[in-house]
Design a protein around this motif. Structure first.
Motif, mmCIF file in Angstrom:
data_model
loop_
_atom_site.group_PDB
_atom_site.id
_atom_site.type_symbol
_atom_site.label_atom_id
_atom_site.label_comp_id
_atom_site.label_asym_id
_atom_site.label_seq_id
_atom_site.Cartn_x
_atom_site.Cartn_y
_atom_site.Cartn_z
ATOM 1 N N GLU A 144 9.500 41.312 2.852
ATOM 2 C CA GLU A 144 9.939 40.141 3.612
ATOM 3 C C GLU A 144 10.069 38.901 2.727
ATOM 4 O O GLU A 144 11.011 38.137 2.839
ATOM 5 N N HIS A 145 9.116 38.703 1.831
ATOM 6 C CA HIS A 145 9.134 37.538 0.936
ATOM 7 C C HIS A 145 9.541 37.972 -0.470
ATOM 8 O O HIS A 145 8.889 37.649 -1.450
ATOM 9 N N GLY A 146 10.634 38.657 -0.560
ATOM 10 C CA GLY A 146 11.086 39.228 -1.816
ATOM 11 C C GLY A 146 11.417 38.237 -2.900
ATOM 12 O O GLY A 146 11.344 38.543 -4.085
ATOM 13 N N GLU A 147 11.761 36.995 -2.519
ATOM 14 C CA GLU A 147 12.107 36.008 -3.538
ATOM 15 C C GLU A 147 10.909 35.670 -4.417
ATOM 16 O O GLU A 147 11.058 35.405 -5.612
ATOM 17 N N VAL A 148 9.717 35.713 -3.862
ATOM 18 C CA VAL A 148 8.504 35.441 -4.651
ATOM 19 C C VAL A 148 8.294 36.571 -5.661
ATOM 20 O O VAL A 148 8.000 36.332 -6.836
ATOM 21 N N ILE A 149 8.483 37.788 -5.212
ATOM 22 C CA ILE A 149 8.322 38.942 -6.101
ATOM 23 C C ILE A 149 9.402 38.924 -7.177
ATOM 24 O O ILE A 149 9.133 39.228 -8.340
ATOM 25 N N ALA A 150 10.625 38.548 -6.814
ATOM 26 C CA ALA A 150 11.713 38.469 -7.792
ATOM 27 C C ALA A 150 11.408 37.421 -8.856
ATOM 28 O O ALA A 150 11.695 37.622 -10.040
ATOM 29 N N ARG A 151 10.815 36.280 -8.457
ATOM 30 C CA ARG A 151 10.438 35.258 -9.440
ATOM 31 C C ARG A 151 9.370 35.787 -10.385
ATOM 32 O O ARG A 151 9.398 35.515 -11.583
ATOM 33 N N LEU A 152 8.409 36.547 -9.846
ATOM 34 C CA LEU A 152 7.387 37.151 -10.693
ATOM 35 C C LEU A 152 8.028 38.126 -11.676
ATOM 36 O O LEU A 152 7.690 38.128 -12.868
ATOM 37 N N ALA A 153 8.965 38.936 -11.208
ATOM 38 C CA ALA A 153 9.664 39.874 -12.088
ATOM 39 C C ALA A 153 10.358 39.131 -13.216
ATOM 40 O O ALA A 153 10.331 39.560 -14.372
ATOM 41 N N SER A 154 10.980 38.004 -12.903
ATOM 42 C CA SER A 154 11.655 37.199 -13.917
ATOM 43 C C SER A 154 10.668 36.691 -14.962
ATOM 44 O O SER A 154 10.951 36.712 -16.163
ATOM 45 N N LYS A 155 9.500 36.246 -14.504
ATOM 46 C CA LYS A 155 8.482 35.750 -15.436
ATOM 47 C C LYS A 155 7.982 36.861 -16.348
ATOM 48 O O LYS A 155 7.807 36.660 -17.555
ATOM 49 N N VAL A 156 7.758 38.043 -15.788
ATOM 50 C CA VAL A 156 7.298 39.172 -16.603
ATOM 51 C C VAL A 156 8.380 39.542 -17.611
ATOM 52 O O VAL A 156 8.101 39.751 -18.796
ATOM 53 N N ALA A 157 9.650 39.594 -17.172
ATOM 54 C CA ALA A 157 10.757 39.992 -18.041
ATOM 55 C C ALA A 157 10.938 39.040 -19.219
ATOM 56 O O ALA A 157 11.267 39.468 -20.319
ATOM 57 N N ARG A 158 10.716 37.757 -19.016
ATOM 58 C CA ARG A 158 10.910 36.807 -20.112
ATOM 59 C C ARG A 158 9.645 36.561 -20.930
ATOM 60 O O ARG A 158 9.626 35.741 -21.839
ATOM 61 N N GLY A 159 8.559 37.273 -20.588
ATOM 62 C CA GLY A 159 7.342 37.198 -21.395
ATOM 63 C C GLY A 159 6.391 36.082 -21.027
ATOM 64 O O GLY A 159 5.468 35.780 -21.771
ATOM 65 N N ALA A 160 6.579 35.463 -19.859
ATOM 66 C CA ALA A 160 5.699 34.373 -19.450
ATOM 67 C C ALA A 160 4.334 34.870 -18.981
ATOM 68 O O ALA A 160 3.381 34.112 -18.955
ATOM 69 N N VAL A 161 4.258 36.139 -18.611
ATOM 70 C CA VAL A 161 2.986 36.732 -18.204
ATOM 71 C C VAL A 161 2.503 37.563 -19.379
ATOM 72 O O VAL A 161 3.071 38.587 -19.711
ATOM 73 N N ARG A 162 1.438 37.062 -20.032
ATOM 74 C CA ARG A 162 0.925 37.704 -21.234
ATOM 75 C C ARG A 162 -0.546 38.075 -21.035
ATOM 76 O O ARG A 162 -1.261 37.377 -20.331
ATOM 77 N N PRO A 163 -0.998 39.132 -21.702
ATOM 78 C CA PRO A 163 -2.400 39.528 -21.542
ATOM 79 C C PRO A 163 -3.386 38.416 -21.878
ATOM 80 O O PRO A 163 -4.404 38.287 -21.226
#
Length: 152
Positions: free
Chosen positions: A55-74
């Motif tokens: 239902e709130h897919g835009e939030v998940i899509a934003r997270l996917a974008s952050k992971v793809a560009r390397g903003a989420v790091r260990p």
């Protein structure tokens, strides 16, 4: 000893005609990077799939974008050890123990983390260092992050 170190040691002992130690390190690091990149690609694909289903897919899509560009790091996700800039206390144990973490460093040989900061105990502040084993003990007795203006 890490799996990486074991792999390099195995290569050096069992493949004596193969590249030198430094080259074995480079190959192990390159392999790790490939595995992590593949894992990240699979995770992004899964997030994008979920973004279309939820239902709130835009939030998940934003997270996917952050992971793809390397903003989420260990190194900015770790919460399995004391964090610099945070203060910890024991919950409901009746002591006045607090630990304010100024920095975290690692041992040059084995990589074990040590948190350096200030401990308040029995009415006094004193410099203190806690290692990973100490963290497990404090976690067991109910340590809570009580950082002002931050996570609690």
């Amino acid at each position: 000893m890490s799996t990486r170190d074991e792999l390099i040691g195995y290569c050096l002992v069992n493949l004596p005609n193969e590249p030198a130690f430094e080259h074995a390190e480079v190959l192990a690091d390159r392999y790790r990077a490939e595995v992590l990149a593949d894992r990240d690609r699979q995770f992004v694909a899964w997030l994008l799939k979920k973004s279309r289903e939820e239902e709130h897919g835009e939030v998940i899509a934003r997270l996917a974008s952050k992971v793809a560009r390397g903003a989420v790091r260990p190194n900015n996700l770790r919460t399995d050890f004391f964090q610099p800039g945070h203060t910890y206390t024991h919950v409901d144990d009746g002591t006045d123990w607090k630990f304010r973490v100024d920095t975290v460093t690692t041992h040059p040989e084995d990589g074990e983390r040590t948190a350096l900061g200030w401990r308040h105990f029995r009415g006094q502040w004193e410099p203190c260092a806690y290692g990973e084993d100490d963290y497990e003990i404090h976690l067991y007795v109910g340590t809570a992050d009580v950082t002002e203006g931050g996570a609690a």
